[in-house]
Design an enzyme around this catalytic site. Structure first.
Site, PDB file in Angstrom:
ATOM      1  N   GLY A  14      23.771  52.242  14.377  1.00 24.93           N
ATOM      2  CA  GLY A  14      23.931  51.296  15.489  1.00 24.93           C
ATOM      3  C   GLY A  14      22.803  50.282  15.534  1.00 24.93           C
ATOM      4  N   GLY A  52      23.378  46.773  17.036  1.00 29.71           N
ATOM      5  CA  GLY A  52      23.681  46.645  18.464  1.00 29.71           C
ATOM      6  C   GLY A  52      22.456  46.232  19.263  1.00 29.71           C
ATOM      7  CD  GLN A  53      21.105  45.782  25.321  1.00 36.01           C
ATOM      8  OE1 GLN A  53      21.202  44.837  26.080  1.00 36.01           O
ATOM      9  NE2 GLN A  53      21.268  47.036  25.726  1.00 36.01           N
ATOM     10  CG  ASP A  54      20.129  50.263  23.371  1.00 35.40           C
ATOM     11  OD1 ASP A  54      20.146  49.190  24.015  1.00 35.40           O
ATOM     12  OD2 ASP A  54      20.362  51.373  23.900  1.00 35.40           O
ATOM     13  CG  LEU A  74      20.337  53.921  18.614  1.00 33.45           C
ATOM     14  CD1 LEU A  74      19.540  52.637  18.779  1.00 33.45           C
ATOM     15  CD2 LEU A  74      20.026  54.867  19.766  1.00 33.45           C
ATOM     16  CB  SER A 119      26.102  57.310  28.293  1.00 36.18           C
ATOM     17  OG  SER A 119      26.546  56.522  29.359  1.00 36.18           O
ATOM     18  CD  GLU A 147      30.554  55.092  32.358  1.00 32.83           C
ATOM     19  OE1 GLU A 147      31.687  55.543  32.248  1.00 32.83           O
ATOM     20  OE2 GLU A 147      30.189  54.399  33.315  1.00 32.83           O
ATOM     21  CE1 TYR A 149      30.205  54.903  25.227  1.00 36.49           C
ATOM     22  CE2 TYR A 149      29.834  55.356  27.554  1.00 36.49           C
ATOM     23  CZ  TYR A 149      29.337  55.038  26.302  1.00 36.49           C
ATOM     24  OH  TYR A 149      27.982  54.854  26.126  1.00 36.49           O
ATOM     25  NE  ARG A 198      24.677  45.834  28.215  1.00 39.88           N
ATOM     26  CZ  ARG A 198      25.162  47.060  28.010  1.00 39.88           C
ATOM     27  NH1 ARG A 198      25.460  47.486  26.791  1.00 39.88           N
ATOM     28  NH2 ARG A 198      25.309  47.896  29.032  1.00 39.88           N
TER      29      ARG A 198
HETATM   30  P1  NAP Z   1      26.195  48.272  21.218  1.00 39.05           P
HETATM   31  O1  NAP Z   1      25.442  46.997  21.382  1.00 39.05           O
HETATM   32  O2  NAP Z   1      27.651  48.306  21.561  1.00 39.05           O
HETATM   33  O3  NAP Z   1      26.014  48.733  19.697  1.00 39.05           O
HETATM   34  C1  NAP Z   1      26.842  49.699  19.129  1.00 39.05           C
HETATM   35  C2  NAP Z   1      26.456  49.887  17.666  1.00 39.05           C
HETATM   36  O4  NAP Z   1      27.300  50.906  17.120  1.00 39.05           O
HETATM   37  C3  NAP Z   1      26.641  48.644  16.791  1.00 39.05           C
HETATM   38  O5  NAP Z   1      25.539  48.526  15.937  1.00 39.05           O
HETATM   39  C4  NAP Z   1      27.892  48.971  15.982  1.00 39.05           C
HETATM   40  O6  NAP Z   1      27.891  48.397  14.691  1.00 39.05           O
HETATM   41  C5  NAP Z   1      27.723  50.483  15.830  1.00 39.05           C
HETATM   42  N1  NAP Z   1      28.968  51.142  15.431  1.00 39.05           N
HETATM   43  C6  NAP Z   1      30.199  50.997  15.984  1.00 39.05           C
HETATM   44  N2  NAP Z   1      31.094  51.733  15.305  1.00 39.05           N
HETATM   45  C7  NAP Z   1      30.415  52.362  14.304  1.00 39.05           C
HETATM   46  C8  NAP Z   1      30.790  53.249  13.253  1.00 39.05           C
HETATM   47  N3  NAP Z   1      32.052  53.624  13.082  1.00 39.05           N
HETATM   48  N4  NAP Z   1      29.822  53.680  12.418  1.00 39.05           N
HETATM   49  C9  NAP Z   1      28.541  53.273  12.560  1.00 39.05           C
HETATM   50  N5  NAP Z   1      28.126  52.436  13.530  1.00 39.05           N
HETATM   51  C10 NAP Z   1      29.062  51.985  14.390  1.00 39.05           C
HETATM   52  O7  NAP Z   1      25.514  49.441  22.052  1.00 39.05           O
HETATM   53  P2  NAP Z   1      24.054  49.488  22.738  1.00 39.05           P
HETATM   54  O8  NAP Z   1      24.130  48.892  24.094  1.00 39.05           O
HETATM   55  O9  NAP Z   1      23.053  49.013  21.757  1.00 39.05           O
HETATM   56  O10 NAP Z   1      23.896  51.056  22.953  1.00 39.05           O
HETATM   57  C11 NAP Z   1      23.353  51.889  21.935  1.00 39.05           C
HETATM   58  C12 NAP Z   1      23.849  53.315  22.152  1.00 39.05           C
HETATM   59  O11 NAP Z   1      23.424  53.761  23.429  1.00 39.05           O
HETATM   60  C13 NAP Z   1      25.364  53.479  22.144  1.00 39.05           C
HETATM   61  O12 NAP Z   1      25.635  54.754  21.603  1.00 39.05           O
HETATM   62  C14 NAP Z   1      25.737  53.463  23.608  1.00 39.05           C
HETATM   63  O13 NAP Z   1      26.944  54.169  23.820  1.00 39.05           O
HETATM   64  C15 NAP Z   1      24.543  54.174  24.204  1.00 39.05           C
HETATM   65  N6  NAP Z   1      24.194  53.830  25.594  1.00 39.05           N
HETATM   66  C16 NAP Z   1      24.032  52.523  25.937  1.00 39.05           C
HETATM   67  C17 NAP Z   1      23.651  52.214  27.227  1.00 39.05           C
HETATM   68  C18 NAP Z   1      23.434  50.787  27.655  1.00 39.05           C
HETATM   69  O14 NAP Z   1      23.379  50.540  28.873  1.00 39.05           O
HETATM   70  N7  NAP Z   1      23.284  49.849  26.724  1.00 39.05           N
HETATM   71  C19 NAP Z   1      23.432  53.245  28.160  1.00 39.05           C
HETATM   72  C20 NAP Z   1      23.596  54.553  27.749  1.00 39.05           C
HETATM   73  C21 NAP Z   1      23.963  54.847  26.449  1.00 39.05           C
HETATM   74  P3  NAP Z   1      28.695  47.048  14.314  1.00 39.05           P
HETATM   75  O15 NAP Z   1      27.702  45.946  14.459  1.00 39.05           O
HETATM   76  O16 NAP Z   1      29.083  47.291  12.897  1.00 39.05           O
HETATM   77  O17 NAP Z   1      29.856  46.934  15.235  1.00 39.05           O
HETATM   78  O1  G4F Z   2      28.711  46.373  32.249  1.00 38.54           O
HETATM   79  P1  G4F Z   2      29.767  47.390  32.255  1.00 38.54           P
HETATM   80  O2  G4F Z   2      30.941  47.150  31.380  1.00 38.54           O
HETATM   81  O3  G4F Z   2      29.031  48.762  31.899  1.00 38.54           O
HETATM   82  P2  G4F Z   2      29.409  50.307  32.137  1.00 38.54           P
HETATM   83  O4  G4F Z   2      30.873  50.523  32.213  1.00 38.54           O
HETATM   84  O5  G4F Z   2      28.595  50.795  33.290  1.00 38.54           O
HETATM   85  O6  G4F Z   2      28.908  50.970  30.781  1.00 38.54           O
HETATM   86  C1  G4F Z   2      27.670  50.607  30.187  1.00 38.54           C
HETATM   87  O7  G4F Z   2      26.663  51.468  30.648  1.00 38.54           O
HETATM   88  C2  G4F Z   2      26.830  52.850  30.284  1.00 38.54           C
HETATM   89  C3  G4F Z   2      25.654  53.631  30.899  1.00 38.54           C
HETATM   90  O8  G4F Z   2      25.973  53.994  32.210  1.00 38.54           O
HETATM   91  C4  G4F Z   2      26.846  52.939  28.778  1.00 38.54           C
HETATM   92  F1  G4F Z   2      26.946  54.232  28.394  1.00 38.54           F
HETATM   93  C5  G4F Z   2      28.018  52.138  28.245  1.00 38.54           C
HETATM   94  O9  G4F Z   2      28.028  52.201  26.820  1.00 38.54           O
HETATM   95  C6  G4F Z   2      27.850  50.697  28.677  1.00 38.54           C
HETATM   96  O10 G4F Z   2      26.708  50.184  28.042  1.00 38.54           O
HETATM   97  O11 G4F Z   2      30.327  47.617  33.724  1.00 38.54           O
HETATM   98  C7  G4F Z   2      29.470  47.880  34.821  1.00 38.54           C
HETATM   99  C8  G4F Z   2      30.256  47.832  36.125  1.00 38.54           C
HETATM  100  C9  G4F Z   2      31.547  48.671  36.111  1.00 38.54           C
HETATM  101  O12 G4F Z   2      31.629  49.410  37.293  1.00 38.54           O
HETATM  102  C10 G4F Z   2      32.667  47.649  36.064  1.00 38.54           C
HETATM  103  O13 G4F Z   2      33.870  48.065  36.710  1.00 38.54           O
HETATM  104  O14 G4F Z   2      30.682  46.482  36.341  1.00 38.54           O
HETATM  105  C11 G4F Z   2      32.014  46.494  36.808  1.00 38.54           C
HETATM  106  N1  G4F Z   2      32.642  45.201  36.518  1.00 38.54           N
HETATM  107  C12 G4F Z   2      33.164  44.356  37.459  1.00 38.54           C
HETATM  108  N2  G4F Z   2      33.714  43.301  36.858  1.00 38.54           N
HETATM  109  C13 G4F Z   2      32.855  44.671  35.294  1.00 38.54           C
HETATM  110  C14 G4F Z   2      33.546  43.470  35.503  1.00 38.54           C
HETATM  111  N3  G4F Z   2      32.532  45.101  34.056  1.00 38.54           N
HETATM  112  C15 G4F Z   2      32.879  44.313  32.997  1.00 38.54           C
HETATM  113  N4  G4F Z   2      32.538  44.710  31.761  1.00 38.54           N
HETATM  114  N5  G4F Z   2      33.573  43.132  33.162  1.00 38.54           N
HETATM  115  C16 G4F Z   2      33.911  42.652  34.400  1.00 38.54           C
HETATM  116  O15 G4F Z   2      34.532  41.606  34.542  1.00 38.54           O
END
Ligand code: NAP
Ligand code: G4F
Length: 344
Positions: free
Chosen positions: A9, A12-14, A79, A135, A137, A159, A194
């Site tokens: 990953g 991705g962002q992280d 990630l 997460s 979630e 998810y 992001r």
């Molecule tokens: P992200 O921006 O959506 O990045 C996801 C990464 O996963 C990308 O690099 C993507 O690669 C890779 N990926 C997708 N499918 C794959 C596969 N089949 N094999 C290998 N890699 C694959 O997510 P993020 O926000 O950086 O989050 C990083 C991790 O933390 C994720 O696991 C997410 O679920 C978890 N998380 C995020 C948050 C948050 O708020 N950001 C909170 C809690 C947990 P490509 O570029 O090839 O698509």
């Molecule tokens: O930004 P969201 O899509 O993030 P969500 O669903 O909280 O998930 C993110 O955080 C998780 C950690 O808690 C990660 F595990 C997960 O991978 C991801 O990074 O939505 C946040 C909130 C939701 O309640 C959604 O219903 O925003 C609300 N929302 C309202 N309008 C919207 C919208 N979300 C999106 N994406 N688009 C809208 O138009």
């Protein structure tokens, strides 16, 4: 000796922030890239030049074994995931495969390359350390507020279910094989990097477009949902700190402060000198089949044991994201990614 980290990953962002942080800390950083989209790898290289890339996919066990075998990492950060919650209802099979079973495949790769079995468990000190991106979630329909490491899970999306599987699998490999395997239960964290489909970035891009006269409206779903939002650059530091603990265990990471989507919208529009009421349109198709109404971390354990503290506040984060998108869309900075999130 230089520590070697392998990140799935990484595009991705992280992944980009973690790679930067580990390079700064003197690590040799390797990233697994899927190979279907070299523009993502190019964007990563633009952000962090000092990383080495290797092909692999969380769907493919053999590729993960080869990656771990070739890199011989000290630390693996998993990630990689399909991380956009709404997509997990449309593509629940592939979400379960990547976000859930992918964790097991990565742990299996480490177990096999390390020669660990049920009868030959890992020797502490000579093993590959594993970090799983769990997460908030998983808490879903929350049983208590704030949520800590002991709060029961009640996931509300495919998810969240897949992440819960990955979380328990990580715990199980720790307990079954003595592996150094930890999960960071991270609450929402955001940044100018992001993905444009997530609500914070969708709002910052929408505000920038409206401010620059490129659009009139921003379509959103549930404005009442509340989240504990922090800055991704702060959160990746907690990942490394968790991996440096003498005994492996799981940590909740968040700010402990929650805000509603409505508050996010108000801050973002007002920072650009706009009134959101004239621009935001509620689109019922963006409301989720089962919503997570609120998430709020209790990060006491991370504070006490890791010494981790978030630096960037929610208000600073919103301003940072709006400013970055204004700069990007007005051509004052190079594009981070394509600003097309209106339909998510
Ligand atoms: P992200 O921006 O959506 O990045 C996801 C990464 O996963 C990308 O690099 C993507 O690669 C890779 N990926 C997708 N499918 C794959 C596969 N089949 N094999 C290998 N890699 C694959 O997510 P993020 O926000 O950086 O989050 C990083 C991790 O933390 C994720 O696991 C997410 O679920 C978890 N998380 C995020 C948050 C948050 O708020 N950001 C909170 C809690 C947990 P490509 O570029 O090839 O698509
Ligand atoms: O930004 P969201 O899509 O993030 P969500 O669903 O909280 O998930 C993110 O955080 C998780 C950690 O808690 C990660 F595990 C997960 O991978 C991801 O990074 O939505 C946040 C909130 C939701 O309640 C959604 O219903 O925003 C609300 N929302 C309202 N309008 C919207 C919208 N979300 C999106 N994406 N688009 C809208 O138009």
């Amino acid at each position: 000796m230089t520590r070697r980290a392998l990140i799935s990953g990484i595009t991705g962002q992280d992944g980009t922030y973690l790679a930067e942080h580990l390079v700064e800390e003197g690590y040799e950083v390797w990233g697994i890239v899927r190979g279907h989209d070299d523009t993502r790898a190019a964007r990563l290289r633009h952000l962090v030049s000092d990383v080495r890339l290797i092909r692999g996919d969380l769907l493919d066990q053999t590729s993960l074994i080869s990656a771990v075998d070739q890199v011989q990492p000290d630390e693996v950060y998993n990630l990689g995931a399909i991380s956009f919650v709404p997509l997990s209802w449309q593509q629940s099979g592939i979400t379960s495969e990547v976000t859930g079973l992918g964790v097991m495949r990565m742990l299996e790769a480490i177990r096999i390359v390390s020669g660990i079995s049920a009868s030959r468990t890992a020797q502490l000190g000579s093993q590959i350390r594993f970090y799983q991106a769990s997460s908030s979630e998983m808490f879903g329909k929350v049983r208590e507020t704030p949520q800590n490491e002991q709060t029961p899970f009640h996931p509300r999306s495919p998810y969240g279910v897949a992440k819960s599987y990955g979380h328990y699998t990580t715990q199980n490999y720790r307990e079954s094989y003595g592996m150094y395997a930890v999960s960071g239960i991270l609450f929402n964290h955001e940044s100018p990097r992001r993905g444009p489909e997530f609500v914070t970035r969708k709002v910052s891009l929408g505000v920038a477009r409206i401010k620059l006269g490129l659009s009139e409206t921003l379509r959103l779903g549930n404005l009442d949902a509340r989240r504990d939002w922090g800055y991704a650059g702060d959160y990746v530091k907690a990942m490394r700190q968790m991996m440096a603990q003498p005994v492996p265990s799981d940590f909740v990471v968040g700010t402990g402060i929650m805000s509603s989507v409505r508050t996010l919208v108000e801050h973002a529009f007002s920072h650009a000198g706009l009134d959101w009421r004239g621009h935001v349109v509620i689109d019922p198709s963006l409301v989720r089949p089962a919503e997570v109404d609120l998430l709020c971390a209790d990060p006491k354990r991370a504070r006490a044991q890791l010494g981790w503290e978030p630096v960037v506040s929610f208000e600073e984060l919103v301003r940072m994201m709006v400013d970055a998108d204004l700069a990007q869309l007005s051509g004052r900075s190079s594009p981070i990614d394509s600003p097309v999130a209106e339909h998510f």
